[in-house]
Design an enzyme around this catalytic site. Structure first.
Site, PDB file in Angstrom:
ATOM      1  N   LYS A 106      -8.145   2.083   3.819  1.00  0.00           N
ATOM      2  CA  LYS A 106      -7.238   2.061   2.659  1.00  0.00           C
ATOM      3  C   LYS A 106      -6.478   3.377   2.659  1.00  0.00           C
ATOM      4  CE  LYS A 106      -9.314  -0.485  -1.177  1.00  0.00           C
ATOM      5  NZ  LYS A 106      -9.847  -0.259  -2.528  1.00  0.00           N
ATOM      6  N   ARG A 122     -15.299  -6.774  -1.330  1.00  0.00           N
ATOM      7  CA  ARG A 122     -14.984  -5.338  -1.356  1.00  0.00           C
ATOM      8  C   ARG A 122     -14.767  -4.832  -2.778  1.00  0.00           C
ATOM      9  NH1 ARG A 122     -11.084  -2.062   3.000  1.00  0.00           N
ATOM     10  NH2 ARG A 122     -11.483  -0.013   2.117  1.00  0.00           N
ATOM     11  N   ARG A 155       6.886   2.995  12.736  1.00  0.00           N
ATOM     12  CA  ARG A 155       6.236   1.674  12.601  1.00  0.00           C
ATOM     13  C   ARG A 155       4.755   1.675  12.970  1.00  0.00           C
ATOM     14  NH1 ARG A 155      11.330   0.166  14.590  1.00  0.00           N
ATOM     15  NH2 ARG A 155      12.576  -0.704  12.888  1.00  0.00           N
ATOM     16  N   GLU A 212      -9.914  -6.461   0.660  1.00  0.00           N
ATOM     17  CA  GLU A 212     -10.329  -6.547  -0.750  1.00  0.00           C
ATOM     18  C   GLU A 212      -9.925  -7.853  -1.432  1.00  0.00           C
ATOM     19  OE1 GLU A 212     -10.332  -2.738  -2.848  1.00  0.00           O
ATOM     20  OE2 GLU A 212      -9.944  -3.821  -4.691  1.00  0.00           O
ATOM     21  N   HIS A 262     -11.099   5.226 -13.454  1.00  0.00           N
ATOM     22  CA  HIS A 262      -9.689   5.590 -13.215  1.00  0.00           C
ATOM     23  C   HIS A 262      -8.940   5.740 -14.528  1.00  0.00           C
ATOM     24  CE1 HIS A 262      -9.496   3.980  -8.801  1.00  0.00           C
ATOM     25  NE2 HIS A 262      -9.876   5.229  -8.871  1.00  0.00           N
ATOM     26  N   LYS A 321     -20.788   0.730   3.338  1.00  0.00           N
ATOM     27  CA  LYS A 321     -19.341   0.532   3.214  1.00  0.00           C
ATOM     28  C   LYS A 321     -18.818  -0.285   4.404  1.00  0.00           C
ATOM     29  CE  LYS A 321     -14.887   2.060   2.021  1.00  0.00           C
ATOM     30  NZ  LYS A 321     -14.031   3.004   1.341  1.00  0.00           N
ATOM     31  N   GLU A 374     -20.274   8.776  -5.814  1.00  0.00           N
ATOM     32  CA  GLU A 374     -20.107   7.631  -4.899  1.00  0.00           C
ATOM     33  C   GLU A 374     -21.438   7.240  -4.263  1.00  0.00           C
ATOM     34  OE1 GLU A 374     -17.371   5.894  -4.799  1.00  0.00           O
ATOM     35  OE2 GLU A 374     -15.981   7.313  -5.727  1.00  0.00           O
ATOM     36  N   HIS A 389     -12.283  12.709 -10.248  1.00  0.00           N
ATOM     37  CA  HIS A 389     -12.573  11.336  -9.822  1.00  0.00           C
ATOM     38  C   HIS A 389     -14.065  11.017  -9.997  1.00  0.00           C
ATOM     39  CE1 HIS A 389     -12.120   7.652  -7.552  1.00  0.00           C
ATOM     40  NE2 HIS A 389     -13.122   8.022  -6.774  1.00  0.00           N
ATOM     41  N   ASN A 398     -15.754  -1.135  -6.299  1.00  0.00           N
ATOM     42  CA  ASN A 398     -15.063  -0.556  -7.455  1.00  0.00           C
ATOM     43  C   ASN A 398     -15.986  -0.390  -8.651  1.00  0.00           C
ATOM     44  OD1 ASN A 398     -12.656  -0.498  -6.038  1.00  0.00           O
ATOM     45  ND2 ASN A 398     -12.173  -2.602  -6.606  1.00  0.00           N
ATOM     46  N   HIS A 440     -15.317   2.201 -11.198  1.00  0.00           N
ATOM     47  CA  HIS A 440     -13.994   2.763 -10.933  1.00  0.00           C
ATOM     48  C   HIS A 440     -12.922   2.270 -11.893  1.00  0.00           C
ATOM     49  CE1 HIS A 440     -15.947   4.202  -7.393  1.00  0.00           C
ATOM     50  NE2 HIS A 440     -14.847   4.748  -6.901  1.00  0.00           N
TER      51      HIS A 440
HETATM   52  N1  LIG Z   1      -9.126   5.458   0.829  1.00  0.00           N
HETATM   53  C1  LIG Z   1     -10.213   5.235   0.136  1.00  0.00           C
HETATM   54  O1  LIG Z   1     -10.936   4.250   0.372  1.00  0.00           O
HETATM   55  C2  LIG Z   1     -10.607   6.207  -0.927  1.00  0.00           C
HETATM   56  C3  LIG Z   1     -11.883   6.153  -1.489  1.00  0.00           C
HETATM   57  C4  LIG Z   1     -12.239   7.113  -2.433  1.00  0.00           C
HETATM   58  C5  LIG Z   1     -11.347   8.105  -2.795  1.00  0.00           C
HETATM   59  N2  LIG Z   1     -10.104   8.124  -2.237  1.00  0.00           N
HETATM   60  C6  LIG Z   1      -9.128   9.172  -2.583  1.00  0.00           C
HETATM   61  O2  LIG Z   1      -9.682  10.411  -2.169  1.00  0.00           O
HETATM   62  C7  LIG Z   1      -9.170  11.447  -2.992  1.00  0.00           C
HETATM   63  C8  LIG Z   1     -10.311  12.313  -3.436  1.00  0.00           C
HETATM   64  O3  LIG Z   1     -10.909  12.837  -2.282  1.00  0.00           O
HETATM   65  P1  LIG Z   1     -11.651  14.232  -2.288  1.00  0.00           P
HETATM   66  O4  LIG Z   1     -12.553  14.289  -3.435  1.00  0.00           O
HETATM   67  O5  LIG Z   1     -12.194  14.426  -0.919  1.00  0.00           O
HETATM   68  O6  LIG Z   1     -10.466  15.245  -2.652  1.00  0.00           O
HETATM   69  P2  LIG Z   1      -9.631  16.338  -1.854  1.00  0.00           P
HETATM   70  O7  LIG Z   1      -9.214  15.861  -0.541  1.00  0.00           O
HETATM   71  O8  LIG Z   1      -8.577  16.800  -2.794  1.00  0.00           O
HETATM   72  O9  LIG Z   1     -10.671  17.527  -1.649  1.00  0.00           O
HETATM   73  C9  LIG Z   1     -11.147  18.210  -2.773  1.00  0.00           C
HETATM   74  C10 LIG Z   1     -10.947  19.726  -2.636  1.00  0.00           C
HETATM   75  O10 LIG Z   1     -11.928  20.230  -1.741  1.00  0.00           O
HETATM   76  C11 LIG Z   1     -11.318  21.034  -0.732  1.00  0.00           C
HETATM   77  N3  LIG Z   1     -12.137  20.866   0.459  1.00  0.00           N
HETATM   78  C12 LIG Z   1     -12.201  19.783   1.263  1.00  0.00           C
HETATM   79  N4  LIG Z   1     -13.160  19.964   2.183  1.00  0.00           N
HETATM   80  C13 LIG Z   1     -13.688  21.182   1.980  1.00  0.00           C
HETATM   81  C14 LIG Z   1     -14.724  21.914   2.610  1.00  0.00           C
HETATM   82  N5  LIG Z   1     -15.438  21.386   3.596  1.00  0.00           N
HETATM   83  N6  LIG Z   1     -15.002  23.149   2.144  1.00  0.00           N
HETATM   84  C15 LIG Z   1     -14.313  23.668   1.098  1.00  0.00           C
HETATM   85  N7  LIG Z   1     -13.341  23.022   0.452  1.00  0.00           N
HETATM   86  C16 LIG Z   1     -13.042  21.779   0.884  1.00  0.00           C
HETATM   87  C17 LIG Z   1      -9.921  20.510  -0.625  1.00  0.00           C
HETATM   88  O11 LIG Z   1      -9.047  21.487  -0.123  1.00  0.00           O
HETATM   89  C18 LIG Z   1      -9.599  20.148  -2.082  1.00  0.00           C
HETATM   90  O12 LIG Z   1      -9.168  21.297  -2.764  1.00  0.00           O
HETATM   91  C19 LIG Z   1      -8.444  10.783  -4.146  1.00  0.00           C
HETATM   92  O13 LIG Z   1      -7.069  10.881  -3.920  1.00  0.00           O
HETATM   93  C20 LIG Z   1      -8.894   9.331  -4.067  1.00  0.00           C
HETATM   94  O14 LIG Z   1      -7.918   8.432  -4.540  1.00  0.00           O
HETATM   95  C21 LIG Z   1      -9.730   7.209  -1.311  1.00  0.00           C
END
Ligand SMILES: NC(=O)c1ccc[n+]([C@@H]2O[C@H](COP(=O)([O-])OP(=O)(O)OC[C@H]3O[C@@H](n4cnc5c(N)ncnc54)[C@H](O)[C@@H]3O)[C@@H](O)[C@H]2O)c1
Length: 363
Positions: free
Chosen positions: A146, A244, A124, A240, A255, A230, A188, A267, A248, A251
């Site tokens: 999020k 907020r 929980r 949101e 998406h 942010k 971003e 992405h 997007n 996005h």
């Molecule tokens: N919660 C939110 O507000 C929010 C906002 C934007 C995106 N997201 C989510 O985030 C995800 C995308 O995030 P991401 O782009 O960080 O992807 P990710 O976490 O998959 O990382 C991308 C790749 O980089 C590698 N990596 C990470 N850090 C590294 C480093 N320092 N050195 C070498 N390799 C490294 C990881 O192992 C992975 O293979 C999506 O699922 C998206 O939906 C969430």
């Protein structure tokens, strides 16, 4: 080390500090030991990040006396699902994790979203800390609470709003980030410039080469700026309901393009295409002048992000995927459009013909 507070509901524990710096790992360990005391910690990371940083991070956290275990799962978006969640939850139970346990998410948005989600539902709800290691993580996903996992029906369809206890962004992590992942974060950063900060947008126009060569002073400035934007938006609209939605920008179509490509388009690439499309729609509707549209297109290309949608994607397929977007309300898909750089607004609905024309133009 720079620090800023995300001020949320004063009655709950949901306000927290974001700390940003270069080579701050040892100080992060001390701050966790002093300010975020827990009987037991579990660091969760993916195997790619783990292979580079897990040992160093675990050593520095053990050195300050923390009782800590490590869990790793396979890297990539394809792990962001319920099976991985159940697998990690099983390991937490085996490690004896209970409500006195603090989770630490070390990694990009995939790790952060999934650890946040687990923290929000495990027994929980237990606390968690974000240590983002990607540019997307540092400027976006680690802040704002999020959390989500993907379902076969689409991305991020199961999730919660659940704030971390702290965020620590060390720019040293960015030095090992592959180019493609760095570019995802650039999309971003450009978005924040477009929706909120024309000065930062100009700074990017003038210094893109230095940013792309990962100049740490410039990155510090950009990451700090984006976190500030942010956090201010999240402070006003945590769940949101209105403001907020501006985050997007790019996005909604982004998406849909990502999904239509079966995620072969990343992405950041999807968001880049979505931002150009949203700016072009704004221009066609005479909200945005042509010179500003061109600046937006140019900066996206300069950052190494795409400006063209692959020819084999049909506009109908992309548009049909918009209907799955969870950001739609009363059957209207809300597009974030622009009056000028730094001045976005949410539009009540764009007809499919205009979207389709812009998609065809961008092929
Ligand atoms: N919660 C939110 O507000 C929010 C906002 C934007 C995106 N997201 C989510 O985030 C995800 C995308 O995030 P991401 O782009 O960080 O992807 P990710 O976490 O998959 O990382 C991308 C790749 O980089 C590698 N990596 C990470 N850090 C590294 C480093 N320092 N050195 C070498 N390799 C490294 C990881 O192992 C992975 O293979 C999506 O699922 C998206 O939906 C969430």
């Amino acid at each position: 080390m720079r620090s800023m507070k995300v001020n949320l509901d004063k009655k709950s524990l949901s306000s927290y500090e974001i700390r940003i710096g270069y080579k701050i790992i040892d100080r992060v360990a001390l701050i966790i030991a002093k300010n975020h005391k827990a009987g037991h910690y579990v660091m969760i990371t993916d195997n790619s990040v783990g292979s580079i940083y897990a040992k160093q991070m675990m050593d520095s956290l053990k050195d300050v006396g923390l009782n800590i275990n490590l869990i790793e799962f396979p890297a990539g978006e394809s792990s962001k699902n319920i099976n991985t969640v159940l697998d990690i939850v099983g390991k937490l139970l085996e490690l004896g994790a209970d409500r006195s346990t603090m989770l630490i998410a070390l990694g990009g948005g995939v790790v952060g979203d999934m650890v946040g989600f687990i923290a929000s539902i495990y027994m929980r709800g237990i606390p968690y800390i974000q240590i983002p290691t990607t540019l997307i993580g540092q400027v976006d996903s680690s802040i704002g609470g999020k959390t989500a996992i993907d379902l076969p029906y689409g991305k991020n369809l199961l999730g919660t709003f659940y704030q971390p206890r702290a965020v620590f962004a060390d720019l040293i992590f960015l030095e090992t980030l592959p180019e493609k992942e760095f570019n995802n974060g650039m999309a971003e950063i450009i978005k924040y410039g477009i929706i909120d900060d024309e000065k930062m947008f100009s700074l990017l126009e003038d210094n893109m080469d230095a940013v792309k060569s990962r100049d740490s002073a410039l990155l510090l400035k950009l990451v700090e700026n984006c976190c500030r934007i942010k956090k201010s938006i999240v402070e006003i609209d945590e769940k949101e309901q209105g403001l907020r939605r501006l985050l997007n920008f790019g996005h909604t179509l982004g998406h849909a393009i990502e999904a239509a490509s079966k995620y072969t388009i990343s992405h950041g690439e999807g968001v880049a295409l979505g931002m150009i499309a949203a700016a072009r729609i704004s221009e066609k509707k005479k909200y945005l002048d042509t010179a500003q549209f061109k600046r937006i297109e140019e900066i996206i290309l300069k950052a190494g992000l795409p400006g063209k949608i692959p020819c084999d994607f049909s506009a109908d397929d992309i548009i049909s995927r918009l209907a799955m977007d969870k950001k739609k309300k009363d059957d209207i898909i809300h597009f974030v459009l622009l009056k000028k750089i730094g001045m976005p607004f949410v539009n009540g609905g764009i007809d499919d013909k205009l979207i389709s024309d812009v998609i065809e133009e961008m092929k």
